[in-house]
Design a protein around this motif. Sequence first.
Motif, short mmCIF file in Angstrom:
data_model
loop_
_atom_site.label_atom_id
_atom_site.label_comp_id
_atom_site.label_asym_id
_atom_site.label_seq_id
_atom_site.Cartn_x
_atom_site.Cartn_y
_atom_site.Cartn_z
N ILE A 160 -23.36 26.65 -24.42
CA ILE A 160 -23.84 26.71 -23.05
C ILE A 160 -23.94 25.29 -22.48
CG2 ILE A 160 -25.07 28.89 -23.37
CD1 ILE A 160 -27.64 27.28 -23.75
N VAL A 161 -24.10 25.20 -21.15
CA VAL A 161 -24.21 23.92 -20.48
C VAL A 161 -25.53 23.24 -20.82
CG1 VAL A 161 -24.41 22.82 -18.22
CG2 VAL A 161 -22.66 24.55 -18.59
N LYS A 162 -26.57 24.03 -20.94
CA LYS A 162 -27.91 23.47 -21.11
C LYS A 162 -28.08 22.80 -22.47
CE LYS A 162 -29.92 27.17 -18.28
NZ LYS A 162 -30.83 28.35 -18.30
N GLY A 163 -28.81 21.69 -22.46
CA GLY A 163 -29.23 21.07 -23.71
C GLY A 163 -28.16 20.22 -24.39
N PRO B 233 -18.68 26.58 -18.78
CA PRO B 233 -17.54 26.88 -17.89
C PRO B 233 -16.17 26.65 -18.52
CG PRO B 233 -19.22 25.66 -16.69
CD PRO B 233 -19.65 25.69 -18.13
N ILE B 234 -16.10 25.83 -19.56
CA ILE B 234 -14.81 25.57 -20.19
C ILE B 234 -14.16 26.85 -20.69
CG2 ILE B 234 -15.79 25.10 -22.48
CD1 ILE B 234 -13.62 23.06 -22.93
N TYR B 235 -14.95 27.83 -21.10
CA TYR B 235 -14.38 29.07 -21.63
C TYR B 235 -13.64 29.85 -20.55
CZ TYR B 235 -17.07 28.14 -25.82
OH TYR B 235 -17.56 27.56 -26.96
N LYS B 236 -14.20 29.89 -19.34
CA LYS B 236 -13.52 30.59 -18.26
C LYS B 236 -12.21 29.92 -17.90
CE LYS B 236 -17.45 32.82 -15.99
NZ LYS B 236 -18.24 32.94 -14.74
N THR B 237 -12.22 28.59 -17.97
CA THR B 237 -11.00 27.84 -17.64
C THR B 237 -9.96 27.98 -18.73
OG1 THR B 237 -12.37 26.23 -16.48
CG2 THR B 237 -10.13 25.57 -17.04
N TYR B 238 -10.39 27.77 -19.97
CA TYR B 238 -9.49 27.75 -21.11
C TYR B 238 -8.82 29.11 -21.29
CZ TYR B 238 -8.17 25.48 -25.55
OH TYR B 238 -7.50 24.87 -26.58
N TYR B 239 -9.58 30.16 -21.04
CA TYR B 239 -9.06 31.52 -21.25
C TYR B 239 -8.91 32.28 -19.93
CZ TYR B 239 -10.43 30.42 -26.05
OH TYR B 239 -10.56 29.83 -27.29
N ALA B 240 -8.56 31.54 -18.88
CA ALA B 240 -8.47 32.13 -17.55
C ALA B 240 -7.43 33.24 -17.47
CB ALA B 240 -8.15 31.04 -16.52
N ASN B 241 -6.40 33.20 -18.31
CA ASN B 241 -5.32 34.17 -18.22
C ASN B 241 -5.46 35.34 -19.18
OD1 ASN B 241 -3.52 31.32 -17.54
ND2 ASN B 241 -3.49 33.02 -16.12
N VAL B 242 -6.65 35.52 -19.73
CA VAL B 242 -6.91 36.72 -20.54
C VAL B 242 -7.28 37.85 -19.59
CG1 VAL B 242 -8.32 37.78 -22.32
CG2 VAL B 242 -7.65 35.38 -22.52
N ARG C 143 -26.28 14.46 -15.45
CA ARG C 143 -25.69 13.84 -14.26
C ARG C 143 -24.17 13.97 -14.26
NH1 ARG C 143 -28.25 8.19 -12.34
NH2 ARG C 143 -26.49 8.52 -10.91
N VAL C 144 -23.55 13.82 -15.41
CA VAL C 144 -22.09 13.95 -15.48
C VAL C 144 -21.68 15.39 -15.20
CG1 VAL C 144 -20.09 13.81 -16.99
CG2 VAL C 144 -21.76 11.96 -16.98
N GLN C 145 -22.40 16.35 -15.79
CA GLN C 145 -22.05 17.75 -15.58
C GLN C 145 -22.20 18.17 -14.12
OE1 GLN C 145 -24.47 19.87 -18.45
NE2 GLN C 145 -22.86 19.79 -19.99
N SER C 146 -23.11 17.54 -13.40
CA SER C 146 -23.30 17.87 -11.98
C SER C 146 -22.55 16.90 -11.06
CB SER C 146 -24.79 17.86 -11.63
OG SER C 146 -25.36 16.58 -11.87
N PHE C 147 -21.72 16.03 -11.66
CA PHE C 147 -20.89 15.04 -10.93
C PHE C 147 -21.75 14.10 -10.09
CE2 PHE C 147 -18.20 19.06 -10.94
CZ PHE C 147 -17.60 18.76 -12.14
N GLY D 261 -20.01 21.21 -14.88
CA GLY D 261 -19.81 21.38 -16.31
C GLY D 261 -18.35 21.29 -16.72
N SER D 262 -17.44 21.32 -15.75
CA SER D 262 -16.02 21.17 -16.10
C SER D 262 -15.74 19.72 -16.46
CB SER D 262 -15.12 21.62 -14.94
OG SER D 262 -14.94 20.58 -14.00
N ARG D 263 -14.56 19.47 -17.04
CA ARG D 263 -14.18 18.12 -17.40
C ARG D 263 -13.30 17.45 -16.34
NH1 ARG D 263 -12.09 18.97 -23.45
NH2 ARG D 263 -11.27 20.87 -22.48
N ASN D 264 -13.22 18.08 -15.16
CA ASN D 264 -12.56 17.41 -14.04
C ASN D 264 -13.58 16.47 -13.42
OD1 ASN D 264 -11.13 16.58 -11.78
ND2 ASN D 264 -10.46 18.63 -11.20
#
Length: 627
Positions: free
Chosen positions: A86-89, A169-178, A495-499, A531-534
Amino acid sequence: MSTCQLKRKHHPINVLFLLATLLSLVFGVQAEEKIHKSHAITIHGDPKYPADFTHFDFVNPDAPKGGTLRLASISSSGFDSLNPFIVKGIAASGMTALYNNYFYDTLLYHSEDEPFTMYGLLAEQMEWPENRAWIIFHLRKNIHFHDGPPLTAEDVVFSFNLLQKEGHPIYKTYYANVEQVEALDKWRVKFTFTPGDNRELAMIIGQFAVLPKHYWSQHTFNKTSLTPPIGSGPYTISHVDAGRSITYKRDPNYWGKDLPVNRGKYNFDTIRYDYYRDPTVAIEALKAGEYDFRLENSAKNWATQYQGKLFTRQAMVKKTLPDLSRAGLQGFVYNIRRPIFADSKVRQALSYAYDFEWANKNLFYNSYERTDSFFENSEMASSGLPSPEEVKILEPFKDQLPKALFTQPFELPKTDGSGNNRQQLRQALRLLKEAGYTLKEGKLVNQKTNKPFTFEILLAQPEMERVVLPFQESLKKLGIDMTIRQVDAQQYVKRVQSFNFDMIIGGFGQSQSPGNEQRDFWHSSQADIQGSRNYIGIKNPVVDQLIDKIISASSRETLINYCRALDRVLLWNHYVIPQYHINQHRMVYWNKFGQPKIAPKYSFTLDTWWEDPQKAEKIKSLRKKAN
């Protein structure tokens, strides 16, 4: 004449047509439904290891079990969670979110001496059609979680849906085409993908950790917790000292201990991570025998800290190993969501203020090479002018790309290392003036708004300040005020996760076979998802289309050309100021270990090492004498 004879006589064309149609359908179906069944799946070509292989080449299959491996983690705020999904912690070391690890098993295992081949771990066999529109995993029937219940297809489906709904959020991106995941029966699970070419997806779908439904159905998933969860991997959590240490204990009843992918691995009875706030303190703790092994990422420490009697007497070892993995890119990362960095000319101008040659000579003992590719240390890296294949890929986007991309090699500013970089700073000022800035009383200001050029760089590692200070001084000469903000790891992550930053020092690691993860790095769809790496905030339609081409690449050669094309577009947009890299693993450790004769080609891992009883006893004796 019989009725049958009459029919054959009066309708010969219909009969032949029907026969031809049936044959066409039969052969068409056979071609369309050609099914592959295997113990392994690779992105291109065939797997290195056959179905009856007994172990990987880079292990000692007879490595003894036992002993303790003590490691260090550097963090100013420790850890506050055992949930890495998860994003938290901040999750504890040893708990990882995507690939197989100490605590959780995955459907497939990535071989470390092949570019990209996955072998069955939880799955004993996979089947998929030629176009990889779906994949079915056949689970082994002897798998059980640490608390006893069997792991089944129901747990796989539950885990995937849970990670998609409540995970990072990486899971939704990584597996977006499932498109769909379903349990066909107790031991088979099928993933169906959205139409389109995505050869990698059938492989990376095997990388997520399978969680126990019976446990997480009774616990809240999307919050931090220090309560040890339930897994199925080779280790259990035996002790947690909140924020200070975590200890893993090898499970003697681990269901997968005799699998070919696991044989010769996970040899230590105990693995412990101790947390240190400061790297200098951690180094002294290593030399005092408080832990066993350290990968050194500081050139200064490598050159100055590891010498003396411990090393001359070979009680401790200082060693390098070649690193053939993709270096990716580390650099000063712009947040182009900030108006001040929206203009690529401004971003390019600031790159002239970074004097790598001086830093390498005076800070890094000339141990680094300048990074000039997002796919550094790989065949995916662009160089020189675009090849004919790359030109063909980029030509349709010519009006959306810098003209120089087609006519000039991309080159970073270079100095003589003397510290006198006036020529580079003059070029920076020229670009800044073209972007609408001017010098007033020694300060760079925007001609339209009259606002001074100021920004903040966010850091979490105190040792990086010495890398930033010379850059800060060069910027001052341009009239730019860059402030340095040091924060603890927890605040930095938030701070990085919230840009919420202007600039950071960040990295973009690359795999041996780039694919779906490129979406998370650069795709427009991820620019506003916290939370994305963009991190950069890229919204570039050319980049988006090239990512799609990379994901759908039908051959290794095609993949290389698309990656090189993407590399050029990213570089010529000046989204980062590239820093440096090294193609070696630098390690320091107490001389108590046994190691396989062959090291894995594309990664470094301690999972194949073991404690040598004779060496360990000798080290124990030396420590007693020292005390």
